[in-house]
Scaffold this active site. Sequence first.
Site, short mmCIF file in Angstrom:
data_model
loop_
_atom_site.label_atom_id
_atom_site.label_comp_id
_atom_site.label_asym_id
_atom_site.label_seq_id
_atom_site.Cartn_x
_atom_site.Cartn_y
_atom_site.Cartn_z
N GLU A 41 0.79 -1.27 0.06
CA GLU A 41 -0.19 -0.06 -0.03
C GLU A 41 0.89 1.40 0.01
O GLU A 41 1.84 1.30 0.81
CB GLU A 41 -0.70 -0.12 1.12
N LYS A 113 -9.15 2.10 -2.02
CA LYS A 113 -9.36 1.60 -0.76
C LYS A 113 -11.00 2.13 -0.38
O LYS A 113 -11.08 3.10 -0.48
CB LYS A 113 -8.27 1.92 -0.05
N CYS A 149 -5.22 -3.36 2.15
CA CYS A 149 -5.25 -3.33 3.66
C CYS A 149 -6.43 -3.57 4.34
O CYS A 149 -7.18 -4.44 4.25
CB CYS A 149 -4.43 -2.13 4.04
N SER A 301 22.09 5.00 33.93
CA SER A 301 21.73 5.26 35.28
C SER A 301 22.21 4.36 36.31
O SER A 301 22.35 4.46 37.45
CB SER A 301 20.35 5.80 35.51
N GLY A 303 20.14 2.01 36.39
CA GLY A 303 18.91 1.16 36.38
C GLY A 303 18.48 0.29 35.15
O GLY A 303 19.26 0.08 34.08
N LYS A 521 2.76 16.18 30.10
CA LYS A 521 4.05 15.98 29.91
C LYS A 521 4.33 15.12 28.42
O LYS A 521 5.18 15.16 28.09
CB LYS A 521 4.60 14.99 31.16
#
Lengths: 550, 550
Positions: A41, A113, A149, A301, A303, A521
């Site tokens: 596609e 489509k 699709c 870090s 971690g 954030k």
Amino acid sequence: MKIALAQQNYIVGDFEGNLGKILKGIDEAAAKGADIVVFPELAVCGYPPRDFLDYKDFTRRSLQSVDTIRKYAAGKVAVLVGSPSFNNDSDGKDLYNSAFFLHNGKIIHLANKALLPTYDIFDEYRYFEPAKNFSVAEFGGKRIAVTICEDIWDIDDVNPMYTFNPMERLMEQEPDIMINLSASPFSYRHADERIAVVKANAIIYNLPVFYCNAVGAQTDIIFDGGSLVASPSGYIVDELPYFEPALRVYDCSEVCHPENSSVRDNIAPKESLPLIHDALILGIRDYFQKSGFSKAILGLSGGIDSALTLVLAVRALGAENVLSVLMPSQYSSDHSIDDSLALVKNLGSPYHIIPIHDVYQAFETALQPYFNGLPHNVAEENLQSRIRGNYLMALSNKHGYILLNTSNKSEAAVGYGTLYGDMCGAIGIIGDVYKTQVFQLCEYINKDREIIPRNIITKPPSAELRPNQKDSDSLPDYDILDKVLYEYIEHCYGPEEIIAQGFDEALVRRVLRLVNRAEFKRYQTPPLLRISHKAFGMGRRLPIVARYLE
Amino acid sequence: MKIALAQQNYIVGDFEGNLGKILKGIDEAAAKGADIVVFPELAVCGYPPRDFLDYKDFTRRSLQSVDTIRKYAAGKVAVLVGSPSFNNDSDGKDLYNSAFFLHNGKIIHLANKALLPTYDIFDEYRYFEPAKNFSVAEFGGKRIAVTICEDIWDIDDVNPMYTFNPMERLMEQEPDIMINLSASPFSYRHADERIAVVKANAIIYNLPVFYCNAVGAQTDIIFDGGSLVASPSGYIVDELPYFEPALRVYDCSEVCHPENSSVRDNIAPKESLPLIHDALILGIRDYFQKSGFSKAILGLSGGIDSALTLVLAVRALGAENVLSVLMPSQYSSDHSIDDSLALVKNLGSPYHIIPIHDVYQAFETALQPYFNGLPHNVAEENLQSRIRGNYLMALSNKHGYILLNTSNKSEAAVGYGTLYGDMCGAIGIIGDVYKTQVFQLCEYINKDREIIPRNIITKPPSAELRPNQKDSDSLPDYDILDKVLYEYIEHCYGPEEIIAQGFDEALVRRVLRLVNRAEFKRYQTPPLLRISHKAFGMGRRLPIVARYLE
């Protein structure tokens, strides 16, 4: 009739590069004796082009590529290739999402489509008019149902989101073969769903199905390939490789051979961890290769999140191309440095150690008159994280490294991260991986030998921004948190529905509030490699100023 | 028949607060003798709810509000109010965007939106099934055609984006009145377009039109109100205030009075600068009020962008609530501080002066071993900007100020800004205002007396990150740059089309390349208050990894 599936990896808007790959595919398919070669596609422009489609210039260039392909393939092989095309009616959206069937220098068929995914990461009705007329293509004495699709996905038990089914319309013309051009992105359960959908279509319509998917990452969205060929009884005759390009040719009569009518469930369900692992590596590799970069940088870090990110980056880019920066503070534990050093030693990758103390002191001195003697709080914690972000960005800007973001999905969900600090980066590697999945991926990586030092996996998660800080001071245990997050984010259940599953009411309400309040954030985070069916980013769009569940 | 338009300001997901406003509106309309009171599109949940609509819980709460309204209004006044509702068919999207007509404790009519805007900032087909059946509502002996926002916008010469027109279907039932519930956001040309559309509908269908718009900012999107009442001849009988709530009652027979059939063009086109000025102030005020904040902080550089941002913030929040921070470096010119001080003196707003030198030195010392003696470049320039960002965020985190981003649209377009530096902030105030418009707005603000010191307006723009730096070192003159940007961003013209207008070819190609390459920066910027019909953010969605025009 021989049909080739060309599972290729494009770059959005790279008309020259994409065209080159398609012409190569034509030559290869012709050399292998194919009668038709199928590309994915929107192959000529790459998927998803997003608002580049608002530029007529972009569609004109796409159509120029189709024209070049038409001429190039003449006399070699027939071609089915995806491209946007103009809607010449006076009404409706300006474009169609089209498949051009090219043969002997002519466009012998144009399929548009009909079912335009407009949910999650998909915006197709933003650009495209849905097809309203349907006809099969005639080629080599066969009647071919060409779909794009989503057109084959509106099967009752999978996704009854649309009000009609284009395959039912095409069946009125009694096709012999189904061909589907796709750009169907990866999520760790999607391969199984895709196989189920292709099987179901083969069985319902009693047709051989040739399904050609794209491969490669487009910023955050990863296409996994895994193109499929199914016999009319739903037997999966072949499955192309995952996470890499491939071109294979199939003889239609062999696909339909009676021996392929016996076994229907010949593909076992896929395990998610290896898929996620491979998808993330492809995501990193393509981000860098397609952007023209080779070197990455990240903050290590001690971690588990940065450890996992480092391993994945090393596997994608090579150890020598991934620079780790260790930036200890007074709150860093000794093991943070030791564990990090053990990891980079295992990987043979370069590192710097740059303590943040002096810069932090300079900031404290400068800000002291304005902090009014208020107690140490999130201001000082975030400052440490932002100093580290500054170091990383300074090295990035000076040497051309690309900064990898190491935040996980659980943190991103509840806002446990510092904007402009540890939330910096060009691309988030594990931002769609829950913390519990981070642990599982580390165990998967360590399955043959200890690559990630055990202490990194077993020690209690901590941001180390104040003395003896632990994630568990502020957050529920990740085992519980991730389950609640999954119900809220992936299942879109409201608080009552989640509480009814047996989770603690106060905990559920607190977690949902944290998620909604952290939207500001997430709005400013980098794109996050998508491996689930509901990742933060383009696929989850929420207002910042809002009060739902707050 | 008396019809009240209640132009109200909601918060997305604030079911309790929105309900309170609606019930108040019912009382006020009833007290003023209205027979019907009309509220905006999706009033009960606020517009745009975005993916909250993926939560059944969210729609259930919306419907609970409708239920409370139904009972509360019984015996007082009939109500037309917008809410999402469930699509109970087995096929199609899960929801409708609905208008509930409530009278005497009953739902007497339900109208669903047919034309679902799915372009720019709008994603309605992501959530809603379009209406397929149409009928007029019967009330008080009148036949009322109830439509929702976009339903009346598919007029041939305005926006032929859809393949059918719901008003034509409703006209088959010979309505007497048109009522439209809208949430139609501001852009500086939109008020004129809206008036033209309402006039055109009145004239084409020869009906009185009662058009009720929402007001108030939802994060970056500003609803300007300006609800309208038109006579059947297209005379604008009334225009409600812009940028503030209002409720007014109209007698239908007076609206249709023959004296309203004479003058058709009684509303002059609006001037854009006062609209933009007022819209930005509402955008700031609502961001703060609706988020529960009162105090803002910003970096005041001595340049025109931060000066304009400060003035707008002071007008929105009050001088005492906007803290300016002056953060000079060795590259700052003397006038940067002097001009900034003159401005804050004019405004009576607080400020701090915090030089960045010591922190910068500490960074330089720490990074020196890793910079390998390479020359001063963008790394050092960005570092200065990021130190300022850190100061601002530290003060924000310590004292609860919200950081205002001061970047303009021209900078955002070409990537002339530092990620995690001057691109920090919770909300971009002038991020949809081109630099040339920034100058115009400053002149508009100074029209009666000099509020922004003249030197801030007249000095050559500079980032002051290296000695004697000027914007014009790196960028074309803003007069030309902004024109090219407008053709590319607002008009979506490709390079050839822009060059054909007479712009220099090399300049056009360079600018377009800069715009496309800066996508990674814009991805991580805060939401930007939208004042044009094509702002960066949700309304312009582009891939980061791409090669179009690069």
